[in-house]
Design an enzyme around this catalytic site. Structure first.
Site, PDB file in Angstrom:
ATOM      1  CD  GLU A 294      27.074  32.833   6.345  1.00 30.61           C
ATOM      2  OE1 GLU A 294      25.845  31.660   6.850  1.00 30.61           O
ATOM      3  OE2 GLU A 294      26.796  32.061   5.337  1.00 30.61           O
ATOM      4  CB  CYS A 328      23.644  30.643   5.004  1.00 32.31           C
ATOM      5  SG  CYS A 328      23.953  31.647   4.308  1.00 32.31           S
TER       6      CYS A 328
END
Length: 523
Positions: A294, A328
């Site tokens: 990720e 994020c």
């Protein structure tokens, strides 16, 4: 806890209401307790051996630079190799432990973490610069990951009972999900407990053993997790704790022929390097390494002509500036239809200017950014932004003995501008005007990332268009683009945001296993 209890329906850990006086007092007591433990030295964990090295990572409170949170021993390549051998040895026995028994370690850890919830949160207040609410949510998510993945492992182990294969006369067939081997887990600093716990727990509950290399900014809270797993009786060598330099031990372990998988959360640049190194076959390697990554995002909120302006503005500010934009999933971009643009911009400016900035220990809304490198990078981007848009809030350093930056908003920004395209990972928001909702969605999609997004509208046809056309892994309608819950919002994105590995989802554990079919002819 019995197996029957363990397999009960999963429920998310509730967040703490700190407006209640009793909860406030308990958090203040936890902060005092943890403050008394700051400055300690922490060892590596290699199998059953705790190794204290002379060279250490010094963890500093980003909100008070005079305060040392801890000094964590730093692994060399030689020590990393010993940890690899310890993990290989432990794998031989751990892989044979029944799935239900492996799951019980996670249930026990979740129970203890719940009992000490505020203490874990307090460490993140000091080490990561999180305010009380952000730290509490981090700990709650860690508890959720432990319990969710434990239940998921039990479910996978019973696949042959609940999802049997197609019958064939004369044969008995079954499909089992078996572990991969030794993996490297590399969690980020921004969710230093939740993501560290989630990545590690998912790997070990499947029967793998791991080398845990925490982020150098937040190694102390990771060590506290490893201590907890020892306390619940996890066998030595299942988790090996090896903080260290990415260039020295990160590359070494990623390239190691005995590494079976790498689970990573962090920047695009590091994720791509890991993917490149893992793709090269080392001498003696007999498998294709698996990368679960990720890698961040450049997320945004789209506001159409029919949207509730107040709700949209609130969501934009919360998404952009929660934990100083260091997520994020943070909404660092907003694209607003021209019909409501001025209204949204005015309200975003008002809400941003109301944010209080100060020491996380005192629970200010906005705190410091993570470290000096991030501080300088974000300030550089603010200077770039002054040439790419109109500054309406913030735009400078903030007061305090730490890495404080004013929440900053630029408007009238072109979607091709650097502050619209590059991940800043700080309290900087760029807003652009769109002709209409379709133009706004096109601008939203104009990025190499694809992690989270939000669409604000009261028109069902336009919502349907957004659901079809907005390209991101997690799309939310009429709510903020941060705050994914385990089991509720499986999390992961497209394109340069990673491998779309949906953490907290039903398919996540499959990434840490391999399916083995066994077929036996009936006599």
């Amino acid at each position: 806890m019995t197996t029957k209890q363990s397999a009960a329906a999963f429920q998310n850990e509730p967040f703490t209401d700190f407006s209640a006086e009793v909860n406030k007092q308990e958090m203040e007591a936890a902060l005092r307790k943890v403050k008394g433990e700051l400055g300690r030295d922490y060892p590596l964990w290699i199998g059953a051996v705790k190794v204290m090295t002379e060279d250490k990572i010094v963890s500093i409170n980003p909100g008070d630079l005079d305060e040392v949170v801890g000094r964590v021993s730093k692994a060399t390549q030689d020590l990393a190799e010993k940890a690899m051998q310890a993990a290989l040895l432990a794998f031989n026995s751990w892989k044979k432990v029944p799935a239900v028994e492996r799951a019980e370690y996670l249930f026990k850890a979740a129970k203890l973490m719940r009992e000490r919830k505020h203490e874990f949160s307090a460490f993140m207040v000091y080490e990561a610069g999180k305010n009380w609410g952000e730290a509490d949510a981090d700990t709650a998510e860690a508890i959720d990951f432990l319990e969710y993945y434990a239940r998921e492992m039990i479910r996978l182990s019973e696949t042959n009972l609940h999802r049997p294969l197609t019958k064939l006369a004369g044969e008995n067939n079954r499909l089992d999900y078996i572990p991969l081997g030794v993996g490297i887990t590399i969690p980020p600093w921004n969710f230093p407990l939740a993501i560290c716990v989630g990545m590690t727990a998912a790997a070990i509950v499947c029967g793998n053993t791991v080398l845990l290399k925490p982020a150098s900014v937040t190694p102390v809270i990771a060590h506290k997790f490893v201590e907890l797993m020892e306390e619940v009786g996890l066998p030595a060598g299942v988790i090996n704790f090896v903080p260290g330099s990415g260039s020295e031990i990160g590359d070494y372990l990623t390239s190691h022929p005995q590494t079976r998988f790498i689970s990573f959360t962090g920047s695009k640049e590091v994720g791509l390097r890991i993917n490149e190194l893992a793709a090269k076959t080392a001498e003696g390697q007999i498998w294709i390494k698996r990368v679960i990554a990720e890698m961040g995002g450049k997320d945004g909120i789209v506001v159409d002509e029919t949207a509730n302006v107040e709700e949209a503005a609130k969501a934009i500010v919360v998404s952009a500036f929660g934990f100083q934009g260091q997520k994020c999933s943070a909404g660092s971009r907003a694209f607003v239809a021209a019909a409501v643009y001025d209204q949204v911009v005015d309200r975003v400016r008002e809400l941003t200017q109301q944010l209080s900035i100060g020491l996380p220990e005192k629970n200010f809304q906005a705190g410091p950014v993570s470290d000096l490198g991030a501080y300088n990078k974000i300030l550089d981007y603010i200077e770039i932004g002054k040439g790419e848009g109109r500054l309406i809030a913030g735009g400078a350093k903030a007061e305090g003995n730490g890495y404080y930056i004013q929440p900053t908003v630029f408007v009238d920004v072109d979607c091709k501008a650097r502050i619209m395209q590059e991940e800043i990972f700080g309290p900087v928001l760029a807003i652009g005007k769109a002709a209409d909702y379709q133009d706004a969605i096109a601008q939203f999609n104009d990025t190499e990332f694809g992690l989270t997004g939000s669409f604000f509208s009261q028109d069902e046809d336009q919502i349907a268009y957004a659901l079809e056309e907005m390209h991101c892994g997690n799309l939310y309608i009429n709510r903020k683009c941060t705050g994914a819950l385990v089991g509720v919002h499986p999390f992961g994105g497209f394109n340069m945001s990673g491998t779309d590995s949906k953490a907290g989802g039903h398919d996540y554990l499959l990434l840490f296993t391999q399916a083995k079919l066994s077929s036996r002819k009936q006599s």
